[in-house]
Motif scaffolding. Structure first.
Motif, short mmCIF file in Angstrom:
data_model
loop_
_atom_site.label_atom_id
_atom_site.label_comp_id
_atom_site.label_asym_id
_atom_site.label_seq_id
_atom_site.Cartn_x
_atom_site.Cartn_y
_atom_site.Cartn_z
N CYS A 133 -25.05 -1.94 14.67
CA CYS A 133 -26.14 -1.85 14.03
C CYS A 133 -27.23 -0.71 14.96
O CYS A 133 -28.41 -0.53 14.51
N ASN A 134 -26.73 -0.43 16.17
CA ASN A 134 -27.68 0.47 16.91
C ASN A 134 -27.11 2.17 16.42
O ASN A 134 -26.48 2.69 17.28
N VAL A 135 -27.02 2.30 15.32
CA VAL A 135 -26.38 3.55 14.84
C VAL A 135 -27.60 4.20 13.93
O VAL A 135 -28.42 3.98 13.59
N GLN A 136 -27.02 5.73 13.59
CA GLN A 136 -27.63 6.44 12.60
C GLN A 136 -26.70 7.18 11.74
O GLN A 136 -25.82 7.57 12.46
N PHE A 137 -26.97 7.32 10.53
CA PHE A 137 -26.16 8.06 9.52
C PHE A 137 -26.42 9.57 9.73
O PHE A 137 -27.67 9.79 9.70
N ALA A 138 -25.51 10.43 9.90
CA ALA A 138 -25.72 11.88 10.15
C ALA A 138 -24.61 12.56 9.59
O ALA A 138 -23.77 13.29 10.13
N GLY A 139 -24.83 12.49 8.29
CA GLY A 139 -23.92 13.52 7.33
C GLY A 139 -22.47 12.95 7.50
O GLY A 139 -22.29 11.70 6.99
N ASP A 140 -21.61 13.72 7.95
CA ASP A 140 -20.30 13.24 7.91
C ASP A 140 -19.80 12.81 9.40
O ASP A 140 -18.69 12.57 9.79
N GLN A 141 -20.77 12.24 10.14
CA GLN A 141 -20.50 11.51 11.40
C GLN A 141 -21.43 10.44 11.58
O GLN A 141 -22.74 10.56 10.83
N PHE A 158 -31.80 -2.30 6.38
CA PHE A 158 -30.55 -1.52 7.02
C PHE A 158 -29.97 -0.70 6.09
O PHE A 158 -30.08 -0.37 4.76
N ASP A 159 -29.68 0.80 6.66
CA ASP A 159 -29.21 1.60 5.91
C ASP A 159 -27.92 1.51 5.45
O ASP A 159 -26.88 1.52 6.65
N HIS A 160 -27.42 1.29 4.23
CA HIS A 160 -26.12 0.82 4.04
C HIS A 160 -25.05 1.53 4.22
O HIS A 160 -23.97 1.47 4.11
N ARG A 161 -25.39 3.07 4.19
CA ARG A 161 -24.43 4.17 4.70
C ARG A 161 -23.75 3.93 6.06
O ARG A 161 -22.66 4.30 6.14
#
Length: 432
Positions: A281-289, A403-406
């Protein structure tokens, strides 16, 4: 040679700012490092330091000017030995006007002719427009559309000339019914926003307040978040009795040092420790990564007069709660004075928003992009609660994670909420 002083980019996201105040005057000698002006960005009011030396020869942008684009020339410095009176403003020296003039003189007379010719073509598309937006009630617009009326030919009897139902019921369709229908369709189209001052004009006395740069940024970013980020919400109830007891004991021990922990300080630590336990959960969505962070930097929502700002407690999981408390007091005070540096409010791996002090029981916060989650905390209150298979009264707080479900699956979000609740209910894990 004159030196151009340009509007600086005081943060990575800054595109324009307000030149709040000049701290120097024409004729003043400027040295590198001198504070020349105060500039309001979308988040804070910051001091602008000179990087060149010279004498201030000209001020191009007056203090109080809003919407000054980054890179705009705001002043001119005269170098050592130059006569200030003879120095031309840097903007004027860079004007491309002479070059354009020479091109026009050397070009054949017929060459520029094609440029204006297309411009009259769209004119027939605006048949009977007066140049101003037609103010009419939704019902009047609907009746006019059904009858093929041109609203621009009807005089309104409502407040400020607003066209109402009575004005269109007795009107007869004119010869230009087709263009009228087109005009009505434009009025009804949701993609064309009304003028700000006329957005909700029903004849009710009101004031019009210009949006600050911060409020514009908040509006833009939160709209983007709700439109582009698929939110999933997970709520848990946390029993606070043990945490409140530990807080009292710690405050008694820390009182000689002048430190007083708040519940919010302890929740910051609890969220950071939870993210360390559930790194998914300590993440960020960054397009294709996906960006996966090795520490938890917690952005904490602080309400200030012009809106909201989120100063950051870096690596909160490894800090003592006394240090978190001291940092938050300092950050909150400088946030309200508009004195935070960009690195103190930009970034963060997750956010915490606490509205318990307002008596809010539960709410769902909007994710602050590009972060992957935000924890929304409500008020602790006495509630019926099952303890050891018996119904008792306990201090209970509701916490909702957005939460960002992506980037974060529901199961991972549930694990984080479970870890957060366990730390709140068994808070000795916060001091381990």
């Amino acid at each position: 040679m004159p030196i151009a002083i340009k509007m600086p980019a005081l943060s990575p996201t800054m595109e324009e700012g307000t030149l709040s105040k000049w701290l120097v005057s024409v004729g003043d000698t400027i040295s590198a490092g001198d504070i020349m002006a105060e500039i309001e960005t979308d988040k804070a009011t910051m001091e602008f330091e000179a990087v060149d030396e010279g004498t201030l020869a000209h001020i191009a942008v007056e203090e109080g000017t809003e919407g000054v684009a980054v890179g705009t020339i705001i002043a001119t410095l005269a170098e050592e030995g130059e006569d200030v009176a003879n120095v031309q403003p840097a903007g004027a020296a860079e004007s491309p006007a002479p070059a354009v003039s020479e091109e026009k003189d050397t070009a054949p007379a017929a060459a520029p002719a094609p440029t204006p010719t297309p411009s009259p073509a769209p004119a027939p598309a605006a048949p009977a427009a007066s140049g101003d937006r037609i103010i009419a009630s939704p019902l009047a617009k609907r009746i006019a559309a059904d009858k093929g009326l041109d609203l621009s030919t009807i005089k309104g009897s409502g407040p400020r000339g607003r066209i109402v139902k009575a004005d269109v019921e007795g009107a007869q369709p004119g010869a230009a019914s087709a263009p009228a229908a087109s005009a009505v369709e434009k009025e009804l189209a949701p993609s064309v926003p009304p003028k700000a001052a006329e957005a909700q004009d029903f004849g009710i006395p009101h004031d019009v307040e210009k949006l600050s740069g911060m409020r514009k940024t908040i509006a833009r970013r939160l709209t983007e978040s709700k439109q582009q980020v698929p939110h999933i919400y997970l709520t848990v109830d946390c029993r606070l009795d043990a945490l409140l007891k530990l807080r009292g004991e710690l405050n008694a021990a820390l009182e000689p040092q002048g430190i007083k922990l708040s519940v919010n300080d302890m929740l910051i630590k609890a969220l950071a420790k939870s993210l360390e336990q559930v790194p998914a959960c300590n993440v960020q969505f960054a397009g294709d990564q996906m960006l996966k962070f090795s520490r938890a930097d917690i952005s904490v929502a602080v309400s200030i007069p012009n809106g909201l700002i989120t100063p950051i407690v870096t690596d909160a999981g490894s800090k003592a709660m006394s240090k978190i408390s001291a940092e938050m007091k300092d950050l909150a005070a400088r946030a309200k004075d508009g004195k935070l540096a960009p690195e103190e409010y930009q970034g963060g791996t997750a956010s915490l928003s606490n509205m318990g002090m307002f008596g809010i029981k539960q709410f769902e916060a909007v994710i602050n992009p590009p972060q992957g989650m935000i924890m929304a905390v409500g008020a602790g209150e006495k509630r019926p609660y099952v303890i050891d298979d018996s119904l008792q009264i306990a201090s209970v707080m509701s916490a909702t994670g957005s939460f960002d479900h992506r980037a974060i699956d529901g199961a991972d979000g549930a694990q984080l909420m479970k870890a957060f609740r366990e730390l709140v209910e068994a808070p000795l894990g916060l001091v381990a």
